[in-house]
Design a protein around this motif. Structure first.
Motif, PDB file in Angstrom:
ATOM      1  N   SER A   1       0.815  -1.223   0.000  1.00  0.00           N
ATOM      2  CA  SER A   1       0.000   0.000   0.000  1.00  0.00           C
ATOM      3  C   SER A   1       0.847   1.271   0.000  1.00  0.00           C
ATOM      4  CB  SER A   1      -0.969  -0.011   1.180  1.00  0.00           C
ATOM      5  OG  SER A   1      -0.297  -0.252   2.398  1.00  0.00           O
ATOM      6  N   PRO A   2       1.971   1.360   0.756  1.00  0.00           N
ATOM      7  CA  PRO A   2       2.790   2.568   0.636  1.00  0.00           C
ATOM      8  C   PRO A   2       3.354   2.751  -0.772  1.00  0.00           C
ATOM      9  CG  PRO A   2       3.365   1.354   2.633  1.00  0.00           C
ATOM     10  CD  PRO A   2       2.492   0.457   1.812  1.00  0.00           C
ATOM     11  N   ALA A   3       3.772   1.630  -1.405  1.00  0.00           N
ATOM     12  CA  ALA A   3       4.298   1.724  -2.764  1.00  0.00           C
ATOM     13  C   ALA A   3       3.216   2.143  -3.746  1.00  0.00           C
ATOM     14  CB  ALA A   3       4.904   0.383  -3.175  1.00  0.00           C
ATOM     15  N   ILE A   4       2.004   1.613  -3.555  1.00  0.00           N
ATOM     16  CA  ILE A   4       0.902   1.962  -4.448  1.00  0.00           C
ATOM     17  C   ILE A   4       0.549   3.432  -4.305  1.00  0.00           C
ATOM     18  CG2 ILE A   4      -1.533   1.533  -4.937  1.00  0.00           C
ATOM     19  CD1 ILE A   4      -1.086  -1.365  -4.187  1.00  0.00           C
ATOM     20  N   ALA A   5       0.566   3.944  -3.060  1.00  0.00           N
ATOM     21  CA  ALA A   5       0.272   5.365  -2.837  1.00  0.00           C
ATOM     22  C   ALA A   5       1.309   6.242  -3.533  1.00  0.00           C
ATOM     23  CB  ALA A   5       0.233   5.654  -1.338  1.00  0.00           C
TER      24      ALA A   5
ATOM     25  N   GLY B   1       6.940   4.329  -6.907  1.00  0.00           N
ATOM     26  CA  GLY B   1       6.465   3.281  -6.011  1.00  0.00           C
ATOM     27  C   GLY B   1       7.600   2.464  -5.418  1.00  0.00           C
ATOM     28  N   ALA B   2       8.696   2.298  -6.186  1.00  0.00           N
ATOM     29  CA  ALA B   2       9.848   1.569  -5.654  1.00  0.00           C
ATOM     30  C   ALA B   2      10.406   2.271  -4.431  1.00  0.00           C
ATOM     31  CB  ALA B   2      10.919   1.430  -6.734  1.00  0.00           C
ATOM     32  N   LEU B   3      10.446   3.598  -4.479  1.00  0.00           N
ATOM     33  CA  LEU B   3      10.913   4.351  -3.314  1.00  0.00           C
ATOM     34  C   LEU B   3       9.914   4.249  -2.174  1.00  0.00           C
ATOM     35  CD1 LEU B   3      12.224   7.533  -5.173  1.00  0.00           C
ATOM     36  CD2 LEU B   3      13.516   5.504  -4.465  1.00  0.00           C
ATOM     37  N   GLY B   4       8.627   4.295  -2.499  1.00  0.00           N
ATOM     38  CA  GLY B   4       7.608   4.203  -1.459  1.00  0.00           C
ATOM     39  C   GLY B   4       7.539   2.843  -0.813  1.00  0.00           C
ATOM     40  N   SER B   5       8.024   1.810  -1.525  1.00  0.00           N
ATOM     41  CA  SER B   5       7.974   0.462  -0.962  1.00  0.00           C
ATOM     42  C   SER B   5       8.879   0.325   0.249  1.00  0.00           C
ATOM     43  CB  SER B   5       8.363  -0.574  -2.025  1.00  0.00           C
ATOM     44  OG  SER B   5       9.726  -0.430  -2.396  1.00  0.00           O
ATOM     45  N   GLY B   6       9.824   1.250   0.416  1.00  0.00           N
ATOM     46  CA  GLY B   6      10.691   1.203   1.582  1.00  0.00           C
ATOM     47  C   GLY B   6       9.938   1.408   2.878  1.00  0.00           C
TER      48      GLY B   6
END
Length: 417
Positions: free
Chosen positions: A243-247, A375-380
């Motif tokens: 969900s963080p990556a999707i956001a 999203g790759a950065l948000g996946s962290g």
């Protein structure tokens, strides 16, 4: 009582998840399928018994089956598990001990498609060909039914020096000699000693009384095992855990929808460049998820390098499928947003030509690729445990936890005094 009126009882014991789902269907369909190969009436039951790995991380199938058979009075017991098993380099579809009348079917070796029908036919072959009393179905392969959807399974020797004819026999003998040498070194040096190396069964363990193994040998067997491992991981579960990556991806895609410079770039790139940008974004996010969540496996204690290779390949494919599903979902949302937000006349004036449906597709496509990079950065910010739980089946999580403990034990106990 004659054989025609006798009721033979088969108990199924299943891992949670997909194995249990298949077991419920087998309880309904197996009596008729078994009756086609045996004159007796069959009763199939789902036993309430957990499948627990032993202290070595192996699966004691015969012990579990004996306990169920003695407790419930069954004539035979078959376990269904999503833990891969192998003999040497060959993935094992089913194995068992005829003296115990206990067998096991490994779902990953059945592949990713037609899994239920392959499972049903494998259980029928295992039970009627090997596990029931010899005076009722005959012993050995002569009493075994057609493989059906299970495929052309090969019975392989389950002895400690299992091999096949010709070059494979020589190769196995060389592998045995290497394993003996490694075992002698480990015995002489405790710091090098790891968990028990059951190279005849890989992740699934091995038991001395197992005298029947059915395998799909060769490259086809390995490919089918890999596909089954990916299905056991159920990659579609990965999307909700990101969900963080999707956001972050949605925010990145929105940037492309609302800025006219992106429209011009998207429509000027062309299909080949769009595909290249998309692949870079997908590969980048897949690699980031694997490395950031420590999903890549690099172990000292693996009986075969091929087993570790299959494990890592299944991880890569699982994560890639999850990322691709997220990309597809984001693309649909971006396309809908582009059609709703960008007026045709305004798009035509910006592009200085007549706009068409393909322009909205190209804009949504580039916007989604941009969003995937974001999203790759948000996946962290995603929870490591949630990602691991979504990326692996329960048995794979147990196996990796066991190897983590083994590595930690070596690092703690292998340092000199």
């Amino acid at each position: 009582m004659t054989d025609a009126t006798r009721t033979t009882v088969l108990d199924l014991v299943a891992d949670p998840g997909l194995p249990t789902e298949l077991a419920h269907r087998l309880v309904r369909d197996l009596p008729a399928a078994l009756g086609e190969h045996d004159d007796a009436r069959w009763e199939v039951r789902l036993a309430d018994e957990p499948i627990v790995l032993d202290e070595r991380g192996a699966l004691p199938a015969l012990d579990i089956g004996d306990r169920v058979r003695e407790r419930d009075g069954a004539d035979a017991v078959v376990l269904l598990t999503d833990l891969p098993r192998r003999s040497g380099a060959d993935p094992v579809v089913a194995d068992g001990g005829t003296g115990h009348r206990v067998g096991l079917v490994s779902l990953p070796a059945l592949g990713a498609i037609n899994q239920y029908r392959r499972c049903r036919d494998t259980v029928v072959r295992l039970v009627t060909g090997h596990l029931v009393p010899p005076d009722r179905a005959g012993a050995g392969e002569s009493g075994a039914p057609d493989a059906g959807h299970a495929g052309p399974l090969t019975r392989i020797d389950s002895g400690p020096r299992a091999g096949t004819d010709g070059d494979h026999h020589d190769q196995d003998r060389d592998q045995d000699r290497d394993r003996d040498r490694d075992r002698d070194r480990a015995d002489s040096d405790p710091a090098r000693r790891g968990p028990a190396d059951d190279s005849d069964a890989g992740s699934g363990g091995v038991e001395d009384d197992v005298d029947v193994r059915l395998a799909l040998t060769g490259l086809r067997g390995r490919v089918r095992l890999l596909a089954g491992m990916v299905r056991a991981n159920r990659p579609w579960r990965l999307v909700p855990s990101l969900s963080p990556a999707i956001a972050a991806a949605a925010a990145g895609a929105a940037f492309g929808i609302f800025y006219s410079n992106i429209w011009e770039l998207a429509t000027a790139l062309g299909t080949a460049r769009q595909v290249t940008v998309m692949l870079i974004a997908l590969v980048g996010m897949t690699a980031w998820l694997i490395l950031d969540n420590r999903l890549w496996e690099s172990r000292r204690h693996r009986s075969l390098r091929e087993e570790m290779l299959l494990s890592n390949l299944s991880t890569v494919i699982t994560v890639a499928c999850g990322v691709l599903a997220m990309f597809a979902l984001l693309f649909v949302l971006a396309l809908v947003a582009a059609v709703l937000v960008i007026p045709p006349d305004y798009l035509s004036s910006t592009l200085m030509r007549e706009s068409g449906p393909d322009d909205w597709i190209m804009i949504a496509w580039l916007s989604t690729s941009m969003g995937t990079v974001a999203g790759a950065l948000g996946s962290g910010f995603a929870d490591d445990g949630a990602v691991r739980q979504a990326a692996y089946s329960r048995r794979e999580q147990e196996r990796r936890a066991r190897l983590d403990r083994a590595d930690d034990g070596d690092h703690g106990g292998g340092t000199p005094a």
